[in-house]
Every structure is written in C-alpha cells, then in structure tokens.
Design a protein around this motif. Structure first.
Motif, PDB file in Angstrom:
ATOM      1  N   GLU A  12       0.837  -1.201   0.000  1.00  0.00           N
ATOM      2  CA  GLU A  12       0.000   0.000   0.000  1.00  0.00           C
ATOM      3  C   GLU A  12       0.873   1.253   0.000  1.00  0.00           C
ATOM      4  N   VAL A  15       2.415   1.728  -3.496  1.00  0.00           N
ATOM      5  CA  VAL A  15       1.412   2.235  -4.431  1.00  0.00           C
ATOM      6  C   VAL A  15       1.121   3.702  -4.141  1.00  0.00           C
ATOM      7  N   ALA A  16       0.964   4.052  -2.867  1.00  0.00           N
ATOM      8  CA  ALA A  16       0.659   5.433  -2.488  1.00  0.00           C
ATOM      9  C   ALA A  16       1.774   6.383  -2.900  1.00  0.00           C
ATOM     10  N   ALA A  19       1.621   6.890  -6.634  1.00  0.00           N
ATOM     11  CA  ALA A  19       0.459   7.726  -6.978  1.00  0.00           C
ATOM     12  C   ALA A  19       0.741   9.183  -6.627  1.00  0.00           C
ATOM     13  N   ARG A  20       1.422   9.390  -5.523  1.00  0.00           N
ATOM     14  CA  ARG A  20       1.786  10.758  -5.113  1.00  0.00           C
ATOM     15  C   ARG A  20       2.671  11.424  -6.169  1.00  0.00           C
ATOM     16  N   ASN A  25      -2.760   4.391 -12.438  1.00  0.00           N
ATOM     17  CA  ASN A  25      -2.856   3.022 -11.929  1.00  0.00           C
ATOM     18  C   ASN A  25      -2.155   2.041 -12.866  1.00  0.00           C
ATOM     19  N   GLU A  40      -5.469   0.074  -8.057  1.00  0.00           N
ATOM     20  CA  GLU A  40      -6.651   0.820  -7.644  1.00  0.00           C
ATOM     21  C   GLU A  40      -7.173   0.317  -6.299  1.00  0.00           C
ATOM     22  N   HIS A  42      -5.476  -1.163  -3.886  1.00  0.00           N
ATOM     23  CA  HIS A  42      -4.572  -0.713  -2.827  1.00  0.00           C
ATOM     24  C   HIS A  42      -4.771   0.766  -2.521  1.00  0.00           C
ATOM     25  N   LEU A  43      -4.967   1.572  -3.545  1.00  0.00           N
ATOM     26  CA  LEU A  43      -5.184   3.001  -3.325  1.00  0.00           C
ATOM     27  C   LEU A  43      -6.461   3.259  -2.540  1.00  0.00           C
ATOM     28  N   ARG A  44      -7.516   2.529  -2.858  1.00  0.00           N
ATOM     29  CA  ARG A  44      -8.767   2.691  -2.096  1.00  0.00           C
ATOM     30  C   ARG A  44      -8.544   2.371  -0.627  1.00  0.00           C
ATOM     31  N   ARG A  55      -6.158  11.329  -4.499  1.00  0.00           N
ATOM     32  CA  ARG A  55      -4.726  11.461  -4.748  1.00  0.00           C
ATOM     33  C   ARG A  55      -4.166  12.820  -4.356  1.00  0.00           C
ATOM     34  N   LEU A  58      -2.658  12.890  -0.960  1.00  0.00           N
ATOM     35  CA  LEU A  58      -1.593  11.939  -0.631  1.00  0.00           C
ATOM     36  C   LEU A  58      -0.314  12.617  -0.164  1.00  0.00           C
TER      37      LEU A  58
END
Length: 70
Positions: A12, A15-16, A19-20, A25, A40, A42-44, A55, A58
């Motif tokens: 997680e 992934v975060a 995304a940051r 995705n 997606e 993991h982001l949720r 996002r 983040l």
C-alpha cells in the motif's frame, strides 16, 4: 489521519508513493508488476486508512506518516 488504522502495508505504501508522484494506476501496476485494478484496490485501502478522499491529499498524508516514523 486515524491512529493505528493508518498502518499501511508495504505494498500500500509503495502504491501510495507512486500515486503521489503522479503515476496512473496502469503505470503503478507496470512498476510493481501488479494489475492496474490491483493498484486501484490498494489506493482505495490507503485512502480509507488515511482518512483522505483522493490522490490530491496523498502528499500531505504521506508527509505526516513519514514524520511520525522518525
């Protein structure tokens, strides 16, 4: 941010962080060898655990996590 529920798994967190940085995705999935759908998912979970909505939040949420880890 919520107390102990804010504990992110290693995946997680990976992934975060991606995304940051602005990766999609699909791009996150390619980097981590997972599907875009899994990224997606993991982001949720990250959003829920950190009590954020998207996002855009983040950067601040992860900065707070990093400062708590020190």
């Amino acid at each position: 941010m919520q107390g102990s529920s804010a504990r992110l798994t290693e995946q997680e967190l990976n992934v975060a962080r991606l995304a940051r940085e602005g990766l999609t995705n699909r791009d996150i999935g390619a980097r981590l060898f997972i599907s875009a759908r899994t990224a997606e998912y993991h982001l949720r979970k990250v959003f829920t655990k950190l009590g954020i909505r998207g996002r855009a939040e983040l950067k601040t949420a992860l900065a707070e996590l990093d400062s708590e880890a020190r």
